[in-house]
Write a protein that holds these residues in place. Sequence first.
Motif, PDB file in Angstrom:
ATOM      1  N   LEU A  18       5.277  -1.354 -28.688  1.00  0.00           N
ATOM      2  CA  LEU A  18       5.779  -0.160 -29.356  1.00  0.00           C
ATOM      3  C   LEU A  18       4.634   0.730 -29.836  1.00  0.00           C
ATOM      4  O   LEU A  18       4.672   1.955 -29.681  1.00  0.00           O
ATOM      5  CB  LEU A  18       6.680  -0.552 -30.530  1.00  0.00           C
ATOM      6  CG  LEU A  18       7.373   0.589 -31.261  1.00  0.00           C
ATOM      7  CD1 LEU A  18       8.309   1.317 -30.328  1.00  0.00           C
ATOM      8  CD2 LEU A  18       8.116   0.056 -32.471  1.00  0.00           C
ATOM      9  N   ALA A  19       3.591   0.135 -30.395  1.00  0.00           N
ATOM     10  CA  ALA A  19       2.431   0.910 -30.859  1.00  0.00           C
ATOM     11  C   ALA A  19       1.713   1.574 -29.691  1.00  0.00           C
ATOM     12  O   ALA A  19       1.301   2.737 -29.778  1.00  0.00           O
ATOM     13  CB  ALA A  19       1.477   0.008 -31.635  1.00  0.00           C
ATOM     14  N   ALA A  20       1.565   0.872 -28.574  1.00  0.00           N
ATOM     15  CA  ALA A  20       0.920   1.452 -27.391  1.00  0.00           C
ATOM     16  C   ALA A  20       1.734   2.618 -26.844  1.00  0.00           C
ATOM     17  O   ALA A  20       1.184   3.646 -26.446  1.00  0.00           O
ATOM     18  CB  ALA A  20       0.722   0.378 -26.325  1.00  0.00           C
ATOM     19  N   ALA A  21       3.058   2.474 -26.832  1.00  0.00           N
ATOM     20  CA  ALA A  21       3.922   3.558 -26.348  1.00  0.00           C
ATOM     21  C   ALA A  21       3.815   4.776 -27.255  1.00  0.00           C
ATOM     22  O   ALA A  21       3.769   5.921 -26.781  1.00  0.00           O
ATOM     23  CB  ALA A  21       5.361   3.077 -26.266  1.00  0.00           C
ATOM     24  N   ALA A  22       3.776   4.573 -28.564  1.00  0.00           N
ATOM     25  CA  ALA A  22       3.668   5.686 -29.504  1.00  0.00           C
ATOM     26  C   ALA A  22       2.344   6.418 -29.334  1.00  0.00           C
ATOM     27  O   ALA A  22       2.286   7.658 -29.383  1.00  0.00           O
ATOM     28  CB  ALA A  22       3.817   5.176 -30.939  1.00  0.00           C
ATOM     29  N   LEU A  23       1.265   5.708 -29.131  1.00  0.00           N
ATOM     30  CA  LEU A  23      -0.034   6.345 -28.914  1.00  0.00           C
ATOM     31  C   LEU A  23      -0.079   7.108 -27.603  1.00  0.00           C
ATOM     32  O   LEU A  23      -0.655   8.194 -27.520  1.00  0.00           O
ATOM     33  CB  LEU A  23      -1.157   5.297 -28.946  1.00  0.00           C
ATOM     34  CG  LEU A  23      -1.492   4.721 -30.315  1.00  0.00           C
ATOM     35  CD1 LEU A  23      -2.498   3.579 -30.175  1.00  0.00           C
ATOM     36  CD2 LEU A  23      -2.039   5.802 -31.226  1.00  0.00           C
ATOM     37  N   ALA A  28      -0.534  12.161 -24.712  1.00  0.00           N
ATOM     38  CA  ALA A  28      -0.169  12.766 -23.443  1.00  0.00           C
ATOM     39  C   ALA A  28       0.444  14.151 -23.565  1.00  0.00           C
ATOM     40  O   ALA A  28       0.966  14.673 -22.603  1.00  0.00           O
ATOM     41  CB  ALA A  28       0.790  11.843 -22.706  1.00  0.00           C
ATOM     42  N   SER A  29       0.392  14.771 -24.715  1.00  0.00           N
ATOM     43  CA  SER A  29       0.963  16.109 -24.833  1.00  0.00           C
ATOM     44  C   SER A  29       0.171  17.086 -23.966  1.00  0.00           C
ATOM     45  O   SER A  29      -1.047  17.078 -23.941  1.00  0.00           O
ATOM     46  CB  SER A  29       0.972  16.568 -26.287  1.00  0.00           C
ATOM     47  OG  SER A  29      -0.343  16.643 -26.778  1.00  0.00           O
ATOM     48  N   ALA A  30       0.890  17.925 -23.220  1.00  0.00           N
ATOM     49  CA  ALA A  30       0.268  18.844 -22.265  1.00  0.00           C
ATOM     50  C   ALA A  30      -0.414  19.997 -22.988  1.00  0.00           C
ATOM     51  O   ALA A  30       0.002  20.416 -24.062  1.00  0.00           O
ATOM     52  CB  ALA A  30       1.320  19.375 -21.318  1.00  0.00           C
ATOM     53  N   GLN A  31      -1.445  20.485 -22.354  1.00  0.00           N
ATOM     54  CA  GLN A  31      -2.194  21.607 -22.913  1.00  0.00           C
ATOM     55  C   GLN A  31      -2.171  22.743 -21.889  1.00  0.00           C
ATOM     56  O   GLN A  31      -2.465  22.531 -20.719  1.00  0.00           O
ATOM     57  CB  GLN A  31      -3.628  21.164 -23.177  1.00  0.00           C
ATOM     58  CG  GLN A  31      -4.434  22.128 -23.984  1.00  0.00           C
ATOM     59  CD  GLN A  31      -5.819  21.557 -24.266  1.00  0.00           C
ATOM     60  OE1 GLN A  31      -6.325  20.718 -23.542  1.00  0.00           O
ATOM     61  NE2 GLN A  31      -6.441  22.037 -25.314  1.00  0.00           N
TER      62      GLN A  31
END
Length: 119
Positions: A18-23, A28-31
């Motif tokens: 769960l912590a890895a998925a949250a990170l 991974a937010s696009a720029q």
Amino acid sequence: MISLFRPGRDVIAPLVTLAAAALTVTVASAQNLDAGKPPAKLFADGCATCHRSPRGLAKGRFSLTLAWFLKDHYATSSDSAKALAAYLQSVDEPPRAAAKPGTKPSRSAPRPPKPMEGR
């Protein structure tokens, strides 16, 4: 008998996942790299490789369909696609001829045809 149930791993493994998925989601937010660039710069960066000039690329196209095409194939956002479409259309507009002072205005009415001389 040997027990396969290990309370430590059953609790820790899902928490780590769960912590890895949250990170991953956060990082991974696009720029948008095209944000804030003027349309001429967008053309120079993305289109000038194949097109020497922006003239003629928007000829006969509606701005909405041109923006959709650019968004689907070339632009990174709808805002940059709209700006690029407007730029391409503005380049295709014919320059307006400014009347020089002292020139006569052209005649708007056509001349009547010359009469034919006898046959």
